[in-house]
Motif scaffolding. Structure first.
Motif, PDB file in Angstrom:
ATOM      1  N   ALA A 127      46.471 123.666  46.729  1.00 31.50           N
ATOM      2  CA  ALA A 127      47.451 124.630  46.223  1.00 31.50           C
ATOM      3  C   ALA A 127      48.083 124.114  44.939  1.00 31.50           C
ATOM      4  O   ALA A 127      48.387 124.879  44.035  1.00 31.50           O
ATOM      5  CB  ALA A 127      48.529 124.889  47.268  1.00 31.50           C
ATOM      6  N   ALA A 128      48.305 122.799  44.867  1.00 29.76           N
ATOM      7  CA  ALA A 128      48.910 122.198  43.681  1.00 29.76           C
ATOM      8  C   ALA A 128      48.559 120.721  43.627  1.00 29.76           C
ATOM      9  O   ALA A 128      48.343 120.086  44.655  1.00 29.76           O
ATOM     10  CB  ALA A 128      50.423 122.363  43.699  1.00 29.76           C
ATOM     11  N   THR A 129      48.520 120.200  42.418  1.00 26.28           N
ATOM     12  CA  THR A 129      48.395 118.765  42.184  1.00 26.28           C
ATOM     13  C   THR A 129      49.651 118.351  41.447  1.00 26.28           C
ATOM     14  O   THR A 129      49.979 118.925  40.405  1.00 26.28           O
ATOM     15  CB  THR A 129      47.128 118.449  41.361  1.00 26.28           C
ATOM     16  N   VAL A 130      50.372 117.375  42.021  1.00 25.89           N
ATOM     17  CA  VAL A 130      51.682 117.007  41.493  1.00 25.89           C
ATOM     18  C   VAL A 130      51.766 115.505  41.250  1.00 25.89           C
ATOM     19  O   VAL A 130      50.969 114.736  41.779  1.00 25.89           O
ATOM     20  CB  VAL A 130      52.811 117.457  42.452  1.00 25.89           C
ATOM     21  N   ASP A 131      52.772 115.103  40.462  1.00 27.82           N
ATOM     22  CA  ASP A 131      52.986 113.676  40.204  1.00 27.82           C
ATOM     23  C   ASP A 131      53.632 112.999  41.408  1.00 27.82           C
ATOM     24  O   ASP A 131      53.994 113.659  42.390  1.00 27.82           O
ATOM     25  CB  ASP A 131      53.820 113.484  38.939  1.00 27.82           C
ATOM     26  N   SER A 132      53.781 111.700  41.329  1.00 28.15           N
ATOM     27  CA  SER A 132      54.278 110.940  42.480  1.00 28.15           C
ATOM     28  C   SER A 132      55.714 111.302  42.857  1.00 28.15           C
ATOM     29  O   SER A 132      56.051 111.312  44.045  1.00 28.15           O
ATOM     30  CB  SER A 132      54.143 109.440  42.232  1.00 28.15           C
ATOM     31  N   ASP A 133      56.584 111.600  41.888  1.00 24.55           N
ATOM     32  CA  ASP A 133      57.967 111.974  42.217  1.00 24.55           C
ATOM     33  C   ASP A 133      58.019 113.292  42.990  1.00 24.55           C
ATOM     34  O   ASP A 133      58.731 113.415  43.989  1.00 24.55           O
ATOM     35  CB  ASP A 133      58.824 112.085  40.954  1.00 24.55           C
ATOM     36  N   SER A 134      57.266 114.282  42.526  1.00 30.04           N
ATOM     37  CA  SER A 134      57.244 115.571  43.215  1.00 30.04           C
ATOM     38  C   SER A 134      56.620 115.425  44.597  1.00 30.04           C
ATOM     39  O   SER A 134      57.092 116.017  45.567  1.00 30.04           O
ATOM     40  CB  SER A 134      56.450 116.605  42.406  1.00 30.04           C
ATOM     41  N   TYR A 135      55.578 114.610  44.689  1.00 31.50           N
ATOM     42  CA  TYR A 135      54.913 114.411  45.972  1.00 31.50           C
ATOM     43  C   TYR A 135      55.838 113.713  46.961  1.00 31.50           C
ATOM     44  O   TYR A 135      55.888 114.075  48.138  1.00 31.50           O
ATOM     45  CB  TYR A 135      53.628 113.598  45.776  1.00 31.50           C
ATOM     46  N   GLU A 136      56.585 112.737  46.475  1.00 36.58           N
ATOM     47  CA  GLU A 136      57.523 112.035  47.357  1.00 36.58           C
ATOM     48  C   GLU A 136      58.590 112.991  47.879  1.00 36.58           C
ATOM     49  O   GLU A 136      58.927 112.965  49.066  1.00 36.58           O
ATOM     50  CB  GLU A 136      58.180 110.878  46.614  1.00 36.58           C
ATOM     51  N   LEU A 137      59.124 113.848  47.007  1.00 40.45           N
ATOM     52  CA  LEU A 137      60.115 114.833  47.452  1.00 40.45           C
ATOM     53  C   LEU A 137      59.488 115.765  48.482  1.00 40.45           C
ATOM     54  O   LEU A 137      60.086 116.036  49.522  1.00 40.45           O
ATOM     55  CB  LEU A 137      60.654 115.644  46.270  1.00 40.45           C
ATOM     56  N   TRP A 138      58.276 116.254  48.220  1.00 43.28           N
ATOM     57  CA  TRP A 138      57.590 117.138  49.161  1.00 43.28           C
ATOM     58  C   TRP A 138      57.342 116.423  50.488  1.00 43.28           C
ATOM     59  O   TRP A 138      57.584 116.971  51.557  1.00 43.28           O
ATOM     60  CB  TRP A 138      56.271 117.606  48.546  1.00 43.28           C
ATOM     61  N   GLN A 139      56.876 115.182  50.415  1.00 43.98           N
ATOM     62  CA  GLN A 139      56.489 114.439  51.606  1.00 43.98           C
ATOM     63  C   GLN A 139      57.674 114.108  52.507  1.00 43.98           C
ATOM     64  O   GLN A 139      57.598 114.249  53.722  1.00 43.98           O
ATOM     65  CB  GLN A 139      55.789 113.152  51.177  1.00 43.98           C
ATOM     66  N   TRP A 140      58.784 113.688  51.917  1.00 41.96           N
ATOM     67  CA  TRP A 140      59.932 113.230  52.699  1.00 41.96           C
ATOM     68  C   TRP A 140      61.072 114.230  52.743  1.00 41.96           C
ATOM     69  O   TRP A 140      61.923 114.156  53.625  1.00 41.96           O
ATOM     70  CB  TRP A 140      60.445 111.895  52.164  1.00 41.96           C
ATOM     71  N   GLY A 141      61.095 115.167  51.814  1.00 46.31           N
ATOM     72  CA  GLY A 141      62.209 116.106  51.740  1.00 46.31           C
ATOM     73  C   GLY A 141      62.376 116.977  52.966  1.00 46.31           C
ATOM     74  O   GLY A 141      63.488 117.355  53.328  1.00 46.31           O
ATOM     75  N   SER A 142      61.280 117.277  53.632  1.00 48.23           N
ATOM     76  CA  SER A 142      61.375 118.179  54.777  1.00 48.23           C
ATOM     77  C   SER A 142      61.987 117.512  56.005  1.00 48.23           C
ATOM     78  O   SER A 142      62.421 118.194  56.922  1.00 48.23           O
ATOM     79  CB  SER A 142      59.995 118.736  55.137  1.00 48.23           C
ATOM     80  N   ILE A 143      62.028 116.186  56.036  1.00 45.47           N
ATOM     81  CA  ILE A 143      62.660 115.522  57.181  1.00 45.47           C
ATOM     82  C   ILE A 143      64.096 115.119  56.882  1.00 45.47           C
ATOM     83  O   ILE A 143      64.818 114.718  57.781  1.00 45.47           O
ATOM     84  CB  ILE A 143      61.845 114.309  57.679  1.00 45.47           C
ATOM     85  N   ALA A 144      64.503 115.264  55.630  1.00 45.39           N
ATOM     86  CA  ALA A 144      65.893 114.975  55.265  1.00 45.39           C
ATOM     87  C   ALA A 144      66.759 116.178  55.629  1.00 45.39           C
ATOM     88  O   ALA A 144      66.361 117.320  55.421  1.00 45.39           O
ATOM     89  CB  ALA A 144      66.002 114.688  53.770  1.00 45.39           C
ATOM     90  N   PRO A 145      67.948 115.942  56.188  1.00 45.06           N
ATOM     91  CA  PRO A 145      68.808 117.066  56.571  1.00 45.06           C
ATOM     92  C   PRO A 145      69.278 117.915  55.388  1.00 45.06           C
ATOM     93  O   PRO A 145      69.546 119.100  55.548  1.00 45.06           O
ATOM     94  CB  PRO A 145      69.994 116.413  57.265  1.00 45.06           C
ATOM     95  N   THR A 146      69.367 117.303  54.209  1.00 43.80           N
ATOM     96  CA  THR A 146      69.759 118.028  52.998  1.00 43.80           C
ATOM     97  C   THR A 146      69.000 117.442  51.813  1.00 43.80           C
ATOM     98  O   THR A 146      68.470 116.327  51.885  1.00 43.80           O
ATOM     99  CB  THR A 146      71.271 117.902  52.689  1.00 43.80           C
ATOM    100  N   LEU A 147      68.964 118.172  50.717  1.00 44.07           N
ATOM    101  CA  LEU A 147      68.398 117.620  49.492  1.00 44.07           C
ATOM    102  C   LEU A 147      69.213 116.424  49.011  1.00 44.07           C
ATOM    103  O   LEU A 147      68.677 115.522  48.372  1.00 44.07           O
ATOM    104  CB  LEU A 147      68.349 118.694  48.398  1.00 44.07           C
ATOM    105  N   TRP A 148      70.506 116.412  49.330  1.00 50.84           N
ATOM    106  CA  TRP A 148      71.353 115.296  48.910  1.00 50.84           C
ATOM    107  C   TRP A 148      70.865 113.978  49.530  1.00 50.84           C
ATOM    108  O   TRP A 148      70.862 112.940  48.882  1.00 50.84           O
ATOM    109  CB  TRP A 148      72.815 115.545  49.265  1.00 50.84           C
ATOM    110  N   HIS A 149      70.412 114.039  50.768  1.00 51.50           N
ATOM    111  CA  HIS A 149      69.856 112.840  51.391  1.00 51.50           C
ATOM    112  C   HIS A 149      68.628 112.360  50.625  1.00 51.50           C
ATOM    113  O   HIS A 149      68.418 111.155  50.463  1.00 51.50           O
ATOM    114  CB  HIS A 149      69.496 113.111  52.858  1.00 51.50           C
ATOM    115  N   SER A 150      67.819 113.281  50.134  1.00 52.53           N
ATOM    116  CA  SER A 150      66.660 112.917  49.316  1.00 52.53           C
ATOM    117  C   SER A 150      67.104 112.281  48.008  1.00 52.53           C
ATOM    118  O   SER A 150      66.466 111.343  47.519  1.00 52.53           O
ATOM    119  CB  SER A 150      65.799 114.147  49.025  1.00 52.53           C
TER     120      SER A 150
END
Length: 195
Positions: A127-150
């Motif tokens: 669907a998309a190819t992204v850089d490491s920062d975007s991938y890290e947010l995608w990978q871990w962001g969904s388990i963080a309770p808020t974006l602020w935790h990310s």
């Protein structure tokens, strides 16, 4: 600098009822029913993948809509139901009140592009190819309770002895990564819902 628009919610499909069919978008546990005009504007608020990490402002949305939608009325309706949000300098408040949901799975990187990561479905494609920062947010962001935790996590990881990065600074950086993920259809924003 103009405010960046983000759509909020997870599309759950076209539903019929006694009032006729309507597109539904879920925020937390609540379903919102949208007519064609509001739904079209909500979809356009996602932005374009070709725009990358650049801000997506109301003017961009209006340019894409042309004369096909009544964007003014739709934006008013969407804002009233918290289905869009704008970030105009205060990324911290936005990050504390929203969380990330993801679509697809990580497909990893390749020897040819070790710093680019694919997101998609095995056997169906990327669907998309992204850089490491975007991938890290995608990978871990969904388990963080808020974006602020990310943001706090990114700040702690990127801070060094000679350079300290604050979570507030990281919030500004995450906006671009988030724009790319949302526009590429790899993630969606949800509101932080208290119990």
């Amino acid at each position: 600098m103009s405010a960046t628009i983000f759509p909020v919610g997870h599309y759950t499909g076209l539903r019929s009822s006694d009032d006729g069919p309507a597109h539904t978008v879920r925020i937390g546990w609540r379903q919102h029913r949208l007519d064609e005009n509001a739904f079209g504007t909500w979809v356009l608020a996602h932005g374009l993948p070709a725009n990358g990490k650049a801000a997506w402002a109301e003017a961009d949305l209006r340019a894409q809509a042309g004369d096909s939608l009544d964007v003014t009325a739709a934006l008013r309706k969407l804002a009233g139901e918290d289905l869009i949000t704008t970030v105009d300098g205060d990324a911290e408040t936005f990050a504390r009140t929203h969380r990330l949901g993801i679509y697809f799975v990580g497909l990893g990187n390749s020897p040819q592009e070790p710093d680019q990561f694919a997101i998609g479905l095995p056997g169906l494609g990327t669907a998309a190819t992204v850089d490491s920062d975007s991938y890290e947010l995608w990978q871990w962001g969904s388990i963080a309770p808020t974006l602020w935790h990310s943001c706090e996590l990114r700040a702690s990881v990127t801070s060094r002895d000679d350079r300290t990065v604050s979570a507030h600074d990281a919030a500004g950086e995450i906006l671009g990564d988030l724009r790319l993920l949302v526009a590429s259809g790899c993630a969606y924003l949800d509101a932080v819902v208290s119990d």
